[in-house]
Design a protein around this motif. Structure first.
Motif, short mmCIF file in Angstrom:
data_model
loop_
_atom_site.label_atom_id
_atom_site.label_comp_id
_atom_site.label_asym_id
_atom_site.label_seq_id
_atom_site.Cartn_x
_atom_site.Cartn_y
_atom_site.Cartn_z
N TRP A 56 0.83 -1.21 0.00
CA TRP A 56 0.00 0.00 0.00
C TRP A 56 0.87 1.26 0.00
O TRP A 56 1.90 1.30 0.68
N SER A 58 -0.02 4.28 1.21
CA SER A 58 -0.30 5.20 2.31
C SER A 58 -1.20 4.53 3.34
O SER A 58 -1.81 3.48 3.06
N ALA A 61 -4.78 4.23 2.06
CA ALA A 61 -5.02 3.08 1.18
C ALA A 61 -5.20 1.80 1.99
O ALA A 61 -6.02 0.95 1.65
N LEU A 64 -8.73 1.94 3.50
CA LEU A 64 -9.76 1.65 2.50
C LEU A 64 -9.85 0.15 2.26
O LEU A 64 -10.94 -0.42 2.24
N ASP A 65 -8.71 -0.50 2.10
CA ASP A 65 -8.74 -1.95 1.89
C ASP A 65 -9.25 -2.69 3.12
O ASP A 65 -9.84 -3.77 3.01
N ILE A 123 -10.21 10.91 1.90
CA ILE A 123 -10.55 10.84 0.48
C ILE A 123 -10.73 12.24 -0.09
O ILE A 123 -10.37 12.52 -1.24
N ASP A 126 -7.02 13.56 -0.63
CA ASP A 126 -6.02 12.75 -1.32
C ASP A 126 -6.59 12.27 -2.66
O ASP A 126 -7.36 11.30 -2.70
N LEU A 129 -6.09 8.55 -3.44
CA LEU A 129 -6.96 7.68 -2.65
C LEU A 129 -8.40 7.79 -3.13
O LEU A 129 -9.13 6.79 -3.16
N HIS A 132 -8.75 5.63 -6.09
CA HIS A 132 -8.74 4.23 -5.67
C HIS A 132 -10.10 3.85 -5.08
O HIS A 132 -10.64 2.78 -5.37
N TYR A 133 -10.67 4.74 -4.28
CA TYR A 133 -11.99 4.52 -3.68
C TYR A 133 -13.06 4.42 -4.76
O TYR A 133 -13.93 3.53 -4.70
N ARG A 136 -12.50 0.96 -6.57
CA ARG A 136 -12.67 -0.27 -5.80
C ARG A 136 -14.03 -0.38 -5.12
O ARG A 136 -14.54 -1.48 -4.93
#
Length: 205
Positions: A56, A58, A61, A64-65, A123, A126, A129, A132-133, A136
């Motif tokens: 990851w 950060s 991240a 979030l996962d 979020i 960033d 991020l 990515h959000y 995903r």
């Protein structure tokens, strides 16, 4: 002659990943996002911080996962679509009330509230991020919501020309807004009222 067995690297990696995600989620709830650190996550998970940075970029991240991992494990609702498929019994109003009530319950769960607020704030600041959000979680959830509304269109329960993106915002937006701003009680009754009011407006078209 005995052959020496080699450790299962894949199993070890999965165990480490699970420990990291669990640690990130727990610590975010305990100390808040500002005090959350990769070093702290590594110490709680029993791994080196280089292991975290290998997977990851950060702490955001990782968090979030962690939410994705928890959502998959619970096979439940996460901000309106954790399982990426909404119920379809043929009764749109009942199905939407079930989903929004589950969302209310999640927002009220102290396990989720503080970490989810922290992730939401991160979020906003960033862009990486946020992207990515969107890829995903937010994007797949929105598609699941639109799929359910599209089925209602095909069944003649919603207007054929309805903008589904706007409809999703009308139905799910009020809960998120009230939760974020703490502007009023977030209850099942409120969720039901949101569904009823939104559907009345959508049917009127």
């Amino acid at each position: 002659m005995r052959h020496r067995t080699t450790p299962d690297a894949g199993r070890r990696s999965e165990a480490s990943r699970h420990a990291i995600l669990t640690a990130a989620f727990e610590l975010a709830g305990e100390v808040g996002y500002a005090k959350l650190s990769v070093e702290g996550i590594a110490a709680r998970a029993g791994v080196g911080k280089q292991t975290i940075y290998r997977w990851w970029p950060s702490k955001g991240a990782v968090l979030l996962d962690a939410f994705l991992h928890l959502s998959e494990g619970d096979s439940g609702e996460s901000d309106g679509g954790g399982g990426m498929a909404l119920p379809d019994t043929g009764d749109l109003e009942a199905d939407l009330k079930l989903v929004l009530r589950a969302t209310v319950d999640e927002f009220a769960d102290p396990r989720y509230d503080r970490p989810l607020r922290a992730l939401t704030i991160e979020i906003m600041h960033d862009p990486a991020l946020a992207a990515h959000y969107a890829e995903r979680l937010d994007g797949p959830m929105k598609e699941a919501k639109k799929t359910r509304l599209r089925a209602a269109q095909e069944a003649g329960q919603l207007p054929a020309g309805l903008d589904l993106d706007v409809a999703v915002d009308l139905i799910w937006g009020p809960l998120l807004s009230r939760w974020l701003r703490r502007s009023g009680p977030l209850t099942h009754a409120y969720a039901d009222a949101v569904v009823e009011t939104a559907l009345r407006g959508l049917y009127a078209r």
